[in-house]
Design a protein around this motif. Sequence first.
Motif, mmCIF file in Angstrom:
data_model
loop_
_atom_site.group_PDB
_atom_site.id
_atom_site.type_symbol
_atom_site.label_atom_id
_atom_site.label_comp_id
_atom_site.label_asym_id
_atom_site.label_seq_id
_atom_site.Cartn_x
_atom_site.Cartn_y
_atom_site.Cartn_z
ATOM 1 N N ASP A 330 1.045 -1.321 0.045
ATOM 2 C CA ASP A 330 -0.118 -0.084 0.009
ATOM 3 C C ASP A 330 0.804 1.234 0.067
ATOM 4 O OD1 ASP A 330 -2.380 1.490 0.329
ATOM 5 O OD2 ASP A 330 -1.525 2.199 2.264
ATOM 6 N N ASP A 331 0.511 2.368 -0.854
ATOM 7 C CA ASP A 331 1.127 3.228 -0.842
ATOM 8 C C ASP A 331 0.314 4.776 -0.806
ATOM 9 O OD1 ASP A 331 4.261 4.516 -1.076
ATOM 10 O OD2 ASP A 331 3.246 5.692 -2.544
ATOM 11 N N TYR A 332 0.483 5.879 -0.227
ATOM 12 C CA TYR A 332 -0.138 6.884 -0.143
ATOM 13 C C TYR A 332 -0.208 7.747 -1.403
ATOM 14 C CZ TYR A 332 -1.807 11.322 2.444
ATOM 15 O OH TYR A 332 -2.593 12.179 2.811
ATOM 16 N N ALA A 333 0.568 7.087 -2.291
ATOM 17 C CA ALA A 333 0.802 8.152 -3.744
ATOM 18 C C ALA A 333 -0.446 8.610 -4.303
ATOM 19 C CB ALA A 333 1.473 7.353 -4.697
ATOM 20 N N HIS A 334 -0.596 9.852 -4.448
ATOM 21 C CA HIS A 334 -1.773 10.388 -5.176
ATOM 22 C C HIS A 334 -1.401 11.674 -6.109
ATOM 23 C CE1 HIS A 334 -0.452 12.669 -1.495
ATOM 24 N NE2 HIS A 334 -0.886 14.073 -2.021
ATOM 25 N N HIS A 335 -0.036 11.789 -6.461
ATOM 26 C CA HIS A 335 0.104 12.756 -7.663
ATOM 27 C C HIS A 335 1.059 11.761 -8.510
ATOM 28 C CE1 HIS A 335 3.029 15.544 -9.695
ATOM 29 N NE2 HIS A 335 2.251 16.262 -9.115
ATOM 30 N N PRO A 336 0.690 12.088 -9.957
ATOM 31 C CA PRO A 336 1.325 11.396 -10.839
ATOM 32 C C PRO A 336 2.826 10.922 -10.714
ATOM 33 C CG PRO A 336 -0.013 12.988 -12.176
ATOM 34 C CD PRO A 336 -0.014 13.468 -10.429
ATOM 35 N N ASP A 337 3.892 11.658 -10.402
ATOM 36 C CA ASP A 337 5.252 11.699 -10.377
ATOM 37 C C ASP A 337 5.283 10.540 -9.005
ATOM 38 O OD1 ASP A 337 5.876 13.044 -12.307
ATOM 39 O OD2 ASP A 337 5.997 14.752 -11.042
ATOM 40 N N GLU A 338 4.414 10.684 -7.949
ATOM 41 C CA GLU A 338 4.327 9.528 -6.992
ATOM 42 C C GLU A 338 3.799 8.165 -7.561
ATOM 43 O OE1 GLU A 338 3.456 12.924 -3.504
ATOM 44 O OE2 GLU A 338 1.831 11.450 -4.142
ATOM 45 N N LEU A 339 2.838 8.246 -8.298
ATOM 46 C CA LEU A 339 2.450 6.821 -8.777
ATOM 47 C C LEU A 339 3.477 6.201 -9.779
ATOM 48 C CD1 LEU A 339 -0.236 8.094 -7.925
ATOM 49 C CD2 LEU A 339 -1.102 6.789 -9.989
ATOM 50 N N LYS A 340 4.150 7.064 -10.377
ATOM 51 C CA LYS A 340 5.337 6.509 -11.318
ATOM 52 C C LYS A 340 6.200 5.863 -10.475
ATOM 53 C CE LYS A 340 4.901 9.385 -15.488
ATOM 54 N NZ LYS A 340 5.348 10.429 -16.271
ATOM 55 N N ALA A 341 6.789 6.651 -9.440
ATOM 56 C CA ALA A 341 7.934 6.486 -8.698
ATOM 57 C C ALA A 341 7.521 4.814 -7.866
ATOM 58 C CB ALA A 341 8.410 7.395 -7.649
ATOM 59 N N SER A 342 6.319 4.884 -7.289
ATOM 60 C CA SER A 342 5.826 3.459 -6.623
ATOM 61 C C SER A 342 5.774 2.433 -7.656
ATOM 62 C CB SER A 342 4.628 3.983 -5.968
ATOM 63 O OG SER A 342 4.803 5.021 -4.703
ATOM 64 N N ILE A 343 5.303 2.761 -8.903
ATOM 65 C CA ILE A 343 5.288 1.517 -9.788
ATOM 66 C C ILE A 343 6.551 1.272 -10.094
ATOM 67 C CG2 ILE A 343 4.461 0.830 -12.043
ATOM 68 C CD1 ILE A 343 1.926 2.660 -11.501
ATOM 69 N N ARG A 344 7.531 1.837 -10.377
ATOM 70 C CA ARG A 344 8.858 1.820 -10.746
ATOM 71 C C ARG A 344 9.588 0.819 -9.746
ATOM 72 N NH1 ARG A 344 9.573 7.238 -12.679
ATOM 73 N NH2 ARG A 344 9.304 7.459 -14.953
ATOM 74 N N SER A 345 9.430 1.264 -8.585
ATOM 75 C CA SER A 345 9.987 0.567 -7.419
ATOM 76 C C SER A 345 9.430 -0.732 -7.321
ATOM 77 C CB SER A 345 9.704 1.444 -5.977
ATOM 78 O OG SER A 345 10.493 2.427 -5.947
ATOM 79 N N VAL A 346 8.262 -1.075 -7.299
ATOM 80 C CA VAL A 346 7.634 -2.310 -7.602
ATOM 81 C C VAL A 346 8.258 -3.172 -8.757
ATOM 82 C CG1 VAL A 346 5.569 -3.779 -7.705
ATOM 83 C CG2 VAL A 346 5.296 -1.755 -6.350
ATOM 84 N N ARG A 347 8.195 -2.606 -9.649
ATOM 85 C CA ARG A 347 8.941 -3.355 -10.943
ATOM 86 C C ARG A 347 10.398 -3.622 -10.737
ATOM 87 N NH1 ARG A 347 4.868 -5.319 -13.948
ATOM 88 N NH2 ARG A 347 3.771 -3.781 -15.462
ATOM 89 N N ALA A 348 11.107 -2.794 -9.938
ATOM 90 C CA ALA A 348 12.387 -2.941 -9.708
ATOM 91 C C ALA A 348 12.532 -4.349 -8.723
ATOM 92 C CB ALA A 348 13.209 -1.973 -9.245
ATOM 93 N N LEU A 349 11.662 -4.156 -7.646
ATOM 94 C CA LEU A 349 11.663 -5.317 -6.484
ATOM 95 C C LEU A 349 11.459 -6.659 -7.568
ATOM 96 C CD1 LEU A 349 10.388 -3.737 -3.550
ATOM 97 C CD2 LEU A 349 12.704 -4.658 -3.750
ATOM 98 N N TYR A 350 10.118 -6.776 -8.152
ATOM 99 C CA TYR A 350 9.673 -8.010 -8.632
ATOM 100 C C TYR A 350 9.576 -7.921 -10.101
ATOM 101 C CZ TYR A 350 8.141 -8.105 -3.778
ATOM 102 O OH TYR A 350 8.146 -8.040 -2.482
ATOM 103 N N PRO A 351 10.610 -7.980 -10.762
ATOM 104 C CA PRO A 351 10.798 -7.858 -12.263
ATOM 105 C C PRO A 351 9.996 -9.051 -13.020
ATOM 106 C CG PRO A 351 12.964 -8.490 -11.342
ATOM 107 C CD PRO A 351 12.173 -7.888 -10.134
ATOM 108 N N GLY A 352 9.282 -8.835 -13.886
ATOM 109 C CA GLY A 352 8.850 -9.841 -14.744
ATOM 110 C C GLY A 352 7.443 -10.438 -14.360
ATOM 111 N N ARG A 353 6.934 -9.856 -12.786
ATOM 112 C CA ARG A 353 5.883 -10.283 -12.259
ATOM 113 C C ARG A 353 4.703 -9.515 -12.817
ATOM 114 N NH1 ARG A 353 7.396 -12.880 -6.991
ATOM 115 N NH2 ARG A 353 5.207 -13.167 -6.476
ATOM 116 N N LYS A 354 3.351 -9.911 -12.665
ATOM 117 C CA LYS A 354 2.196 -9.189 -12.907
ATOM 118 C C LYS A 354 1.824 -8.122 -11.823
ATOM 119 C CE LYS A 354 -2.814 -9.572 -13.897
ATOM 120 N NZ LYS A 354 -4.041 -10.301 -13.781
ATOM 121 N N LEU A 355 1.758 -7.087 -12.345
ATOM 122 C CA LEU A 355 1.257 -6.116 -11.367
ATOM 123 C C LEU A 355 -0.116 -5.623 -11.436
ATOM 124 C CD1 LEU A 355 1.951 -3.836 -9.158
ATOM 125 C CD2 LEU A 355 3.105 -2.649 -10.920
#
Length: 456
Positions: A330-355
Amino acid sequence: MKNYTSLYFIGAGGIGMSALVRYFLAKGYRVAGYDRTPSPLTEALQSEGLEIVYDESVALIPDYCRDAATTLVVYTPAIPATHAGLVYFREQGFKVVKRAELLGLITQSSKGLCFSGTHGKTTTSSMAAHIFHESPIGCNAFLGGILRNYNSNLILSDHSPFTVIEADEYDRSFHWLHPYMAVVTATDPDHLDIYGTEEAYLESFAHFTSLIQPGGCLVIKKGIKLVPRVQEGVKVYTYSACDGGDFHAENIRVGNGTIVFDFVAPDGVVADVELGVPVDINIENAVAAMAIARLNGVADDDMRRAMASFKGAKRRFEFWVKRNDRVMIDDYAHHPDELKASIRSVRALYPGRKLTVIFQPHLYSRTRDFAPQFAEALSMANQVILLDIYPAREQPIPGVTSQLIFDKITCRDKELCLREKLLERIKECNFDILLTMGAGDIDRLLPQIASIVEAK
């Protein structure tokens, strides 16, 4: 404050207000207040001594808060001017102040370490508060999130001259502060319902930098648009994760669920700093927090130990389920740049997984102003479940709904869902990596969502 024996908080359950409630309870004042709805935070405040009601009827104001000579009234800008309690106190001649004004008053006699920016300020200020608290220097802190190390957004010290403050730009609140040192993490436009234009938004931050006291300093993210307007005698430093600057990270090592880096300062290097919350964006946040700590004499070993033990703030990249086959964040992200940063972080932690991302937009005005940018960020996911807009303080704007974002999302697997139907929809889905985001009331559903995900 010497003439007051009680305080009444209108909007007591807000994250910034609640830290002040806790502060005055700890100082022995009688504290009462109002909020719109109960929440885990208001329940915690009640257990600590707050007398709170959820109806704005004047009849519910306690007797000890009805004397203008002994009661100070505090409100948040999210409260409408027509609120019955606010109208009553003003008509009866009470001193009524904004939350930020009170925060400025109680911190002006300390060395304020103020953390501002469109995003990143909650985590960065929380990191700094934890670093100082874990060192002999100590600090007081008024934070914009519940720090999981302490299960509170308030830290008190009986000896430290420093106060760590999350400096909120909404409604120009941070102009009430008196920074000794300040950090600016980002100046991407936001709150355009207040500011109107990007230029006005940047001007507000420039004014904030002019409030830094001579002898202090500004630590600013390298490359942002802001042109500081500091007074003579205020030093300016830059920072970044890995793009250079006076303070930055080098030798970044990512693997096996850990992130380790070397912190580089103008006067030396702190080697092998491990992040307690190992996500990419926290490298940048950690550099800013450690810069302020180093400028104020915190020892290398204290910084290193604190960063490793930092658990993060609630609702800031917070793991609810963490299994090999299934993850919920869960993340408090509510601005577009925050969404991008959170999604990129998840992608880096779990490469190749369905998000899968579940997003609850916050405010009609923000949705109107940034719908294409929200859609661009959400399109980075494999699947998007988009909820209806959480209005907070706003009235509906004709033609502004989540559909504005939805129509521009380019990933194929996307759907609109009403909040009240979300839990049933989740029961029908099989998730790999689930990321919930938004600053509204989606957090009220997190325990139930986690239970459903765990049971699958």
